[in-house]
Design an enzyme around this catalytic site. Structure first.
Site, PDB file in Angstrom:
ATOM      1  CD  GLU A 184      23.562  10.134 -50.475  1.00 62.70           C
ATOM      2  OE1 GLU A 184      22.961   9.089 -50.694  1.00 62.70           O
ATOM      3  OE2 GLU A 184      24.307  10.666 -51.279  1.00 62.70           O
ATOM      4  CG  ASN A 233      16.861  12.589 -50.832  1.00 60.42           C
ATOM      5  OD1 ASN A 233      16.351  12.179 -49.800  1.00 60.42           O
ATOM      6  ND2 ASN A 233      16.593  12.103 -52.004  1.00 60.42           N
ATOM      7  CB  CYS A 234      21.555  14.824 -48.443  1.00 60.85           C
ATOM      8  SG  CYS A 234      21.361  13.069 -48.175  1.00 60.85           S
ATOM      9  CB  VAL A 235      21.957  19.393 -45.872  1.00 61.16           C
ATOM     10  CG1 VAL A 235      22.879  20.456 -45.301  1.00 61.16           C
ATOM     11  CG2 VAL A 235      20.850  20.007 -46.654  1.00 61.16           C
ATOM     12  CE  LYS A 288      17.671  14.513 -45.098  1.00 58.52           C
ATOM     13  NZ  LYS A 288      17.593  13.944 -46.384  1.00 58.52           N
TER      14      LYS A 288
END
Lengths: 428, 66, 349
Positions: free
Chosen positions: A113, A241-243, A248
């Site tokens: 995140e 959501n994310c990476v 991202k």
């Protein structure tokens, strides 16, 4: 398929007794929004904060950023298959609160995140520092499973974006942009002399916090397919959501895909932009082979002469990128690939995990390992302590005075691989 | 050295000489869909293949497919 | 800053001492300029001056590397220079290697900027371009004036600590260092414009030229695996629960070495992954899925392998550069050899 995008410019966001758009300001009824988001039984508490450009605010851990939109005419609703029925979108008219965004934060789900600074050095690297953000701080119930946690946050952001989008339904937009994709044969008839070009969008699909959804389907369970560029503008693709935060593709990026926009700008002039091929980045080698074969076949079948390929994430997806590039080039189709680099903190290491001489036209979003110092902020939305452990952070990232020493990797959207930013890198 | 990995193209690119393809990136030597016992049998087969590769002369980069 | 003080390094040939027959000439220092130094001093004018010249035979330097380096560094030190120039070496292989090696050593030991010049195909260029600024020269001494013309202004910039521009602007061989900057146009527009050029057959410049990856000769096979000591190494980030050494989730700056003596099985309670690049659930449930300790322990008990080494080495491969990974392996492979390990099973996620 013809879509009109009506942009309603938003220059300010404020709390108010009623959620509405007036004089380029988005007013937020905090209680109403909290009630709406709190419906999810996976969430223990929900709070809302505002973060505007130039304010001394740091938001972390950022999960997703979403632009408020609403369907005004044409079939389906925003985020089809997720918030609304799976009707095909991408035609008619859609209104956009341009300059506003929903940002989701709360307890950290994983390592991936990110950080958004609204001022200072960090603000130069994230496009979201220029937006009027409504930040949702969602805390999950105790002992929630990571996958449920991620999902609850994802849905909270989308719901809020839809909620704000509705406030723009009856507002006269400040500008109306028009996009059209004709059936392939008609498009070729219309521009017989222009080279046909497609866009190959690779979707992150590696599991928890690395997933992407297409009309509600998890992209890792899909085969490469065709989609109209205007469908993206109506939220047919959303982020799971994310990476690593820097590369991202947030839902905001999907809605405002810059490659789609810039291909449209040259459409009918230098090129004939015929459509988008979406493919995935799975964790099985057989999937990688199947998807890249299929992608190259689709490009050949469309009869295009050139493609732009964009990546999401890094590491093993570098192989998907190189496979796609190589196989498409082998069909005699010219490629340009868009990626970013992990060249080490000193920039001296090899930038990609995979390579091939056929990848001779590369656009880079910069070296994600570069270390930068971010000044302390007066206000923290979320939780600063997680910065030592997120991807791109390290022991000692959080300094005593609240400043951060981190890799660019930690900054949401910093080295975006859709070419959203001006940041790039060069060999010295 | 024998390299056990799922994305063998990367292994080839970075120059490993003995390569054993594995199951998936998050679980190269397992498969959560199987029972614990079945999973261990699968893992043992892969490791035995790796040991076999170590005992095999190679004259360049070699992926030990089945 | 006053006049920049420079020490210049040349070989026996450029000092006019002799050719191959004098290549074992030991290091010697002379006050002021010798040979090509004159051309440099002319170009520097009032800005800089070569205060001493060190002459060393190419064979002597390459055959007595450590000694020669130490001797030359001592000589350089005495003159307390602001900058060290080696060469240019053009296409002379051993001279090029000597220039690169001594320049690198001087920079490291004396913390002063260094500069060399070579023909792009000189083996010294490839060996030292990432650590030393090497100006790209012609392939023979006939290109001396041309080389000095490029080297002199770069030398002054380096000595004064000014920002060094891009390789094509300054004339040095690209060092392979990637630096970020903000372009005028966003990436998507650059990509679309690049594609249009490629479609038209016009020239375009890729922003990231593809690298050549290293290759190594395969090691001979293990003769008898039932007698062999096998070690486990992983880039999958398996660590004792709690990640005691705080190995980073991505872009690791370190690796861990942990004992598995007496461990038969990696369990949910004892091990986990620190890796941020894949869904960690499966590895956290059972780290044998990434690091097969359980199976290798069984094989050891059954006598199918000699011994499972008491330690495993681990890092997160995620976003961790090739260079730093190499340096990890250089360190721990020495330990593995010293510990009598015969073979390594390396697992990656």
């Amino acid at each position: 398929m013809h879509l009109e995008l009506g942009n309603i410019f938003i220059n300010d966001v404020q709390f108010g007794s009623q959620t509405k758009v007036e004089n380029k300001t988005l007013y937020v009824n905090k209680e109403e929004l909290i009630t709406l988001i709190s419906e999810d039984e996976h969430l223990k508490s929900v709070d809302v904060e505002l973060a505007k450009p130039g304010e001394s605010i740091r938001i972390t851990p950022v999960k997703d950023v979403i632009e408020p939109r609403v369907k005004v005419a044409g079939s389906g609703g925003i985020f089809p298959g997720v918030l609304t029925k799976v009707d095909t979108v991408g035609a008619g008219r859609t209104h956009v609160l341009k300059g506003a965004a929903v940002v989701t934060t709360g307890k950290v789900v994983g390592f991936q995140e990110g950080i958004i600074d609204m001022t200072g050095t960090g603000a130069e690297y994230t496009p979201f520092s220029k937006l009027n953000n409504v930040v949702l701080i969602c805390q999950p119930v105790d002992d929630i499973k990571p996958h449920d946690h991620e999902r609850a946050l994802r849905m909270a952001g989308l719901k809020a974006a839809e909620y704000f989008g509705k406030a723009g339904k009856d507002i006269e937009p400040d500008e109306v942009l028009s996009f059209e994709t004709l059936p392939l044969l008609k498009s070729i008839e219309k521009y017989p002399k222009l080279p046909k070009v497609a866009y190959v969008q690779m979707l992150q699909s590696q599991g928890l916090l690395h997933d992407t959804y297409v009309y509600g389907v998890d992209a890792k369970q899909t085969l490469p397919t065709l989609i109209k560029p205007t469908e993206l503008m109506d939220g047919a693709i959303i982020s799971g959501n994310c990476v690593s935060a820097c590369d991202k593709n947030t839902t905001y990026h999907h809605l405002n895909n810059p490659i789609v926009q810039d291909l449209f700008k040259q459409h009918g002039k230098e090129i004939n932009f015929v459509g988008v091929i979406i493919t995935n980045e799975n964790v099985f080698l057989a999937d990688k082979q199947r998807s890249s074969n299929w992608t190259a076949d689709l490009a050949e079948y469309l009869g295009v002469e050139g493609v732009v390929v964009s990546q999401e994430g890094f590491g093993n997806p570098d192989t998907d990128l190189i496979m796609n590039c190589k196989k498409i080039e082998e069909k005699g189709i010219k490629t340009v690939i868009v990626t970013d680099e992990y060249a080490g903190r000193n920039g001296a290491s090899q930038s990609l995990a995979d390579a091939d001489p056929k990848a001779d036209a590369v656009v880079t979003g910069g070296n994600a390992n570069e270390v930068i110092k971010l000044p302390p902020m007066e206000k923290i939305i979320g939780d600063l302590s997680i910065v030592n452990t997120i991807a791109g952070g390290f022991d000692g990232s959080v300094q005593k005075d609240g400043s951060l020493v981190v890799e660019l990797q930690t900054i949401t959207g910093a080295t975006n691989e859709l070419g959203f930013n001006k940041l790039t890198a060069k060999g010295f | 050295m024998v390299h056990m990995c799922t994305v063998t193209p990367i292994s080839l690119t970075v120059g490993a000489n003995r390569i054993i393809p594995t199951i998936a990136i998050p679980y190269p030597l397992g498969d959560p869909k199987l029972t614990k016992e079945e999973e261990k049998v699968l893992r043992r087969k892969l490791v035995e293949k790796a040991l076999k590769a170590l005992e095999t002369e190679v004259d360049g980069q070699t992926v030990f497919e089945d | 800053m006053g006049k920049v003080r420079i020490v210049h390094y040349i070989n026996q040939f450029f000092a006019g001492i002799g050719g191959e027959e004098k290549a074992d000439y030991k290091p010697e220092v002379r006050e002021g300029v010798v040979g090509p130094g004159m051309e440099f001093n002319k170009k520097f004018g009032d800005d800089a001056e070569i205060v001493a010249t060190i002459i060393c035979g190419d064979s002597y330097f390459n055959e007595n590397l450590d000694e020669a380096k130490a001797e030359v560094i001592e000589m350089v030190k005495k003159y307390n220079p602001d900058l060290f120039i080696a060469g240019p070496a053009f296409n002379a292989g051993r001279y090029g290697v000597a220039c690169g090696a001594i320049a690198e050593a001087v920079e490291e030991e004396l913390k002063i900027p260094v500069l060399s010049g070579m023909y792009i195909e000189n083996p010294g260029a490839d060996m030292f371009k990432s650590s030393v600024y090497i100006v790209s020269t012609k392939n023979s001494a006939a290109g001396m004036r041309h080389a000095v013309k490029t080297m002199a202004p770069l030398a002054l910039k380096l000595a004064k600590g000014e920002a060094i521009g891009a390789p094509d602007a300054e004339g040095y061989i690209p060092r392979g260092i990637r630096k970020n900057y903000f372009a005028e146009k966003r990436g998507a527009q650059r990509a679309v414009e690049m594609l249009i050029k490629k479609l038209k057959g016009e020239t375009y410049i890729t922003e990231y030229p593809m690298p050549d990856f290293d290759r190594v000769e395969p090691n001979p096979a293990v003769k008898d695996i039932t007698k062999a000591k096998i070690a486990l190494v992983t880039s999958g980030g398996v660590v004792p629960k709690g990640n005691p050494d705080h190995i980073e989730a991505s872009s690791a700056s370190k690796y861990g070495k942990y004992s598995i003596a007496g461990v038969d099985d990696l369990t949910e309670e004892t091990y986990e992954t620190a890796h941020g690049g894949y869904d960690p659930i499966y590895c956290n449930q059972d780290s044998d899925r990434v690091l097969p300790v359980d199976v290798l322990r069984d094989l050891e008990k059954e006598g199918k392998i000699g011994k499972l080494h008491d330690f495993f080495y681990t890092t997160t491969g995620n976003g961790t550069g090739v260079k730093i990974s190499k340096s990890f392996a250089e360190t721990f492979s020495k330990e593995l050899v010293a510990d009598g390990v015969d073979a390594v099973v390396l697992t990656s996620t």
